[in-house]
Structure formats: C-alpha cells, structure tokens
Design a protein around this motif. Structure first.
Motif, PDB file in Angstrom:
ATOM      1  N   ILE A   1       0.870  -1.171   0.000  1.00 33.86           N
ATOM      2  CA  ILE A   1       0.000   0.000   0.000  1.00 33.86           C
ATOM      3  C   ILE A   1       0.908   1.222   0.000  1.00 33.86           C
ATOM      4  O   ILE A   1       1.881   1.279   0.751  1.00 33.86           O
ATOM      5  CB  ILE A   1      -0.908   0.010   1.246  1.00 33.86           C
ATOM      6  N   ALA A   2       0.559   2.197  -0.830  1.00 32.73           N
ATOM      7  CA  ALA A   2       1.363   3.417  -0.898  1.00 32.73           C
ATOM      8  C   ALA A   2       1.274   4.165   0.427  1.00 32.73           C
ATOM      9  O   ALA A   2       0.199   4.305   1.000  1.00 32.73           O
ATOM     10  CB  ALA A   2       0.867   4.307  -2.024  1.00 32.73           C
ATOM     11  N   LEU A   3       2.420   4.598   0.907  1.00 33.85           N
ATOM     12  CA  LEU A   3       2.462   5.358   2.155  1.00 33.85           C
ATOM     13  C   LEU A   3       2.426   6.841   1.806  1.00 33.85           C
ATOM     14  O   LEU A   3       3.408   7.416   1.347  1.00 33.85           O
ATOM     15  CB  LEU A   3       3.729   5.024   2.940  1.00 33.85           C
ATOM     16  N   ASN A   4       1.259   7.453   1.967  1.00 32.85           N
ATOM     17  CA  ASN A   4       1.097   8.881   1.754  1.00 32.85           C
ATOM     18  C   ASN A   4       0.147   9.421   2.817  1.00 32.85           C
ATOM     19  O   ASN A   4      -0.468   8.648   3.551  1.00 32.85           O
ATOM     20  CB  ASN A   4       0.614   9.180   0.321  1.00 32.85           C
ATOM     21  N   PRO A   5       0.015  10.729   2.944  1.00 34.47           N
ATOM     22  CA  PRO A   5      -0.828  11.288   4.012  1.00 34.47           C
ATOM     23  C   PRO A   5      -2.286  10.847   3.945  1.00 34.47           C
ATOM     24  O   PRO A   5      -2.932  10.664   4.974  1.00 34.47           O
ATOM     25  CB  PRO A   5      -0.714  12.801   3.811  1.00 34.47           C
ATOM     26  N   VAL A   6      -2.814  10.625   2.738  1.00 35.16           N
ATOM     27  CA  VAL A   6      -4.222  10.244   2.610  1.00 35.16           C
ATOM     28  C   VAL A   6      -4.452   8.844   3.159  1.00 35.16           C
ATOM     29  O   VAL A   6      -5.366   8.622   3.961  1.00 35.16           O
ATOM     30  CB  VAL A   6      -4.687  10.348   1.135  1.00 35.16           C
ATOM     31  N   THR A   7      -3.631   7.877   2.739  1.00 34.43           N
ATOM     32  CA  THR A   7      -3.823   6.512   3.224  1.00 34.43           C
ATOM     33  C   THR A   7      -3.523   6.413   4.717  1.00 34.43           C
ATOM     34  O   THR A   7      -4.222   5.699   5.443  1.00 34.43           O
ATOM     35  CB  THR A   7      -2.945   5.520   2.439  1.00 34.43           C
ATOM     36  N   ALA A   8      -2.517   7.127   5.187  1.00 39.11           N
ATOM     37  CA  ALA A   8      -2.207   7.112   6.621  1.00 39.11           C
ATOM     38  C   ALA A   8      -3.353   7.711   7.426  1.00 39.11           C
ATOM     39  O   ALA A   8      -3.726   7.194   8.483  1.00 39.11           O
ATOM     40  CB  ALA A   8      -0.915   7.869   6.897  1.00 39.11           C
ATOM     41  N   PHE A   9      -3.962   8.782   6.909  1.00 39.75           N
ATOM     42  CA  PHE A   9      -5.087   9.412   7.608  1.00 39.75           C
ATOM     43  C   PHE A   9      -6.302   8.488   7.616  1.00 39.75           C
ATOM     44  O   PHE A   9      -6.978   8.340   8.634  1.00 39.75           O
ATOM     45  CB  PHE A   9      -5.433  10.742   6.939  1.00 39.75           C
ATOM     46  N   ILE A  10      -6.601   7.842   6.484  1.00 42.50           N
ATOM     47  CA  ILE A  10      -7.762   6.943   6.404  1.00 42.50           C
ATOM     48  C   ILE A  10      -7.584   5.768   7.347  1.00 42.50           C
ATOM     49  O   ILE A  10      -8.488   5.437   8.123  1.00 42.50           O
ATOM     50  CB  ILE A  10      -7.984   6.467   4.956  1.00 42.50           C
ATOM     51  N   ILE A  11      -6.427   5.129   7.310  1.00 43.69           N
ATOM     52  CA  ILE A  11      -6.190   3.984   8.181  1.00 43.69           C
ATOM     53  C   ILE A  11      -6.114   4.418   9.632  1.00 43.69           C
ATOM     54  O   ILE A  11      -6.640   3.746  10.525  1.00 43.69           O
ATOM     55  CB  ILE A  11      -4.928   3.221   7.744  1.00 43.69           C
ATOM     56  N   GLY A  12      -5.524   5.562   9.898  1.00 44.90           N
ATOM     57  CA  GLY A  12      -5.449   6.056  11.265  1.00 44.90           C
ATOM     58  C   GLY A  12      -6.800   6.431  11.829  1.00 44.90           C
ATOM     59  O   GLY A  12      -7.072   6.248  13.010  1.00 44.90           O
ATOM     60  N   THR A  13      -7.664   6.970  11.004  1.00 50.32           N
ATOM     61  CA  THR A  13      -8.990   7.386  11.459  1.00 50.32           C
ATOM     62  C   THR A  13      -9.932   6.205  11.583  1.00 50.32           C
ATOM     63  O   THR A  13     -10.638   6.065  12.582  1.00 50.32           O
ATOM     64  CB  THR A  13      -9.579   8.419  10.485  1.00 50.32           C
TER      65      THR A  13
ATOM     66  N   GLY B   1      -9.100   2.855  11.404  1.00 46.02           N
ATOM     67  CA  GLY B   1      -8.548   1.676  12.064  1.00 46.02           C
ATOM     68  C   GLY B   1      -8.549   0.469  11.142  1.00 46.02           C
ATOM     69  O   GLY B   1      -8.247   0.565   9.953  1.00 46.02           O
ATOM     70  N   ILE B   2      -8.935  -0.680  11.677  1.00 41.12           N
ATOM     71  CA  ILE B   2      -8.949  -1.936  10.910  1.00 41.12           C
ATOM     72  C   ILE B   2      -9.887  -1.856   9.702  1.00 41.12           C
ATOM     73  O   ILE B   2      -9.512  -2.317   8.621  1.00 41.12           O
ATOM     74  CB  ILE B   2      -9.328  -3.123  11.830  1.00 41.12           C
ATOM     75  N   PRO B   3     -11.101  -1.278   9.831  1.00 39.73           N
ATOM     76  CA  PRO B   3     -11.923  -1.139   8.616  1.00 39.73           C
ATOM     77  C   PRO B   3     -11.246  -0.299   7.540  1.00 39.73           C
ATOM     78  O   PRO B   3     -11.438  -0.548   6.347  1.00 39.73           O
ATOM     79  CB  PRO B   3     -13.200  -0.458   9.118  1.00 39.73           C
ATOM     80  N   GLY B   4     -10.431   0.674   7.926  1.00 38.48           N
ATOM     81  CA  GLY B   4      -9.685   1.472   6.957  1.00 38.48           C
ATOM     82  C   GLY B   4      -8.655   0.644   6.218  1.00 38.48           C
ATOM     83  O   GLY B   4      -8.452   0.819   5.019  1.00 38.48           O
ATOM     84  N   VAL B   5      -8.020  -0.289   6.932  1.00 41.66           N
ATOM     85  CA  VAL B   5      -7.052  -1.194   6.288  1.00 41.66           C
ATOM     86  C   VAL B   5      -7.764  -2.050   5.247  1.00 41.66           C
ATOM     87  O   VAL B   5      -7.297  -2.202   4.115  1.00 41.66           O
ATOM     88  CB  VAL B   5      -6.354  -2.092   7.336  1.00 41.66           C
ATOM     89  N   PHE B   6      -8.921  -2.605   5.630  1.00 44.08           N
ATOM     90  CA  PHE B   6      -9.678  -3.426   4.680  1.00 44.08           C
ATOM     91  C   PHE B   6     -10.160  -2.601   3.496  1.00 44.08           C
ATOM     92  O   PHE B   6     -10.117  -3.063   2.351  1.00 44.08           O
ATOM     93  CB  PHE B   6     -10.865  -4.101   5.367  1.00 44.08           C
ATOM     94  N   MET B   7     -10.605  -1.374   3.746  1.00 51.28           N
ATOM     95  CA  MET B   7     -11.100  -0.522   2.673  1.00 51.28           C
ATOM     96  C   MET B   7      -9.984  -0.188   1.680  1.00 51.28           C
ATOM     97  O   MET B   7     -10.171  -0.313   0.469  1.00 51.28           O
ATOM     98  CB  MET B   7     -11.678   0.764   3.236  1.00 51.28           C
TER      99      MET B   7
END
Length: 92
Positions: free
Chosen positions: A62-74, A76-82
């Motif tokens: 998964i690309a590490l950028n502010p958008v993906t980090a924010f989505i997964i951080g906000t 959580g686990i559902p963000g990882v699956f999404m």
C-alpha cells in the motif's frame, strides 16, 4: 512611599485575565482534536509499514502517503480493509 492603583486598572487586569482564560479554554479543544488526528495518522503510517513489510512476501503493498495514513489512522482496521479492497479493485 505609597502607590495607589486606580480601580479601572485593576478592573482591566481582571477582565483581561478572564478573557485569556476563556480564549485558552476554547483554543485547547480544537488543539486536542488536531493532535488526536496527527497521532492517528502516525499510527496509520506505522500500520501501513507493517502491512508493506508482511505483504512484500505476497507481492502486495500500500502506498504510504498522508491520505492513506489518515484513512487507516482514522478508521482503524476497517480502513485497512477498505484501502486493501480499493487497491485490488482498481488494480489493472
């Protein structure tokens, strides 16, 4: 030597201190929200690094950028699956 302070000066100091108290109180609440979002984004970035480390064996990253980090951080686990599902869905 005695110094006399006028009541208007004392009143101005008291009003100023009260205003500083309320202004500080109202600025702390948004700051807590911003700090929580930054903290969650850092946790999201760390989880992306772990996913990339483990997923490297399976040719998945998964690309590490502010958008993906924010989505997964906000989220959580559902963000990882999404993010994972969206990556597989839009993969050509």
């Amino acid at each position: 030597m005695l110094m006399f302070i006028e009541y208007s000066t004392v009143f101005a100091y008291v009003i100023g201190i009260i205003l500083l108290y309320f202004l500080g109180k109202y600025l702390v609440v948004p700051m807590k929200t911003v700090l929580r979002l930054i903290y969650n984004s850092l946790i999201g970035g760390i989880s992306i690094l772990v996913i990339n480390f483990v997923g490297g064996n399976f040719n998945f990253h998964i690309a590490l950028n502010p958008v993906t980090a924010f989505i997964i951080g906000t989220l959580g686990i559902p963000g990882v699956f999404m993010i994972s599902i969206l990556k597989k869905l839009f993969e050509i």
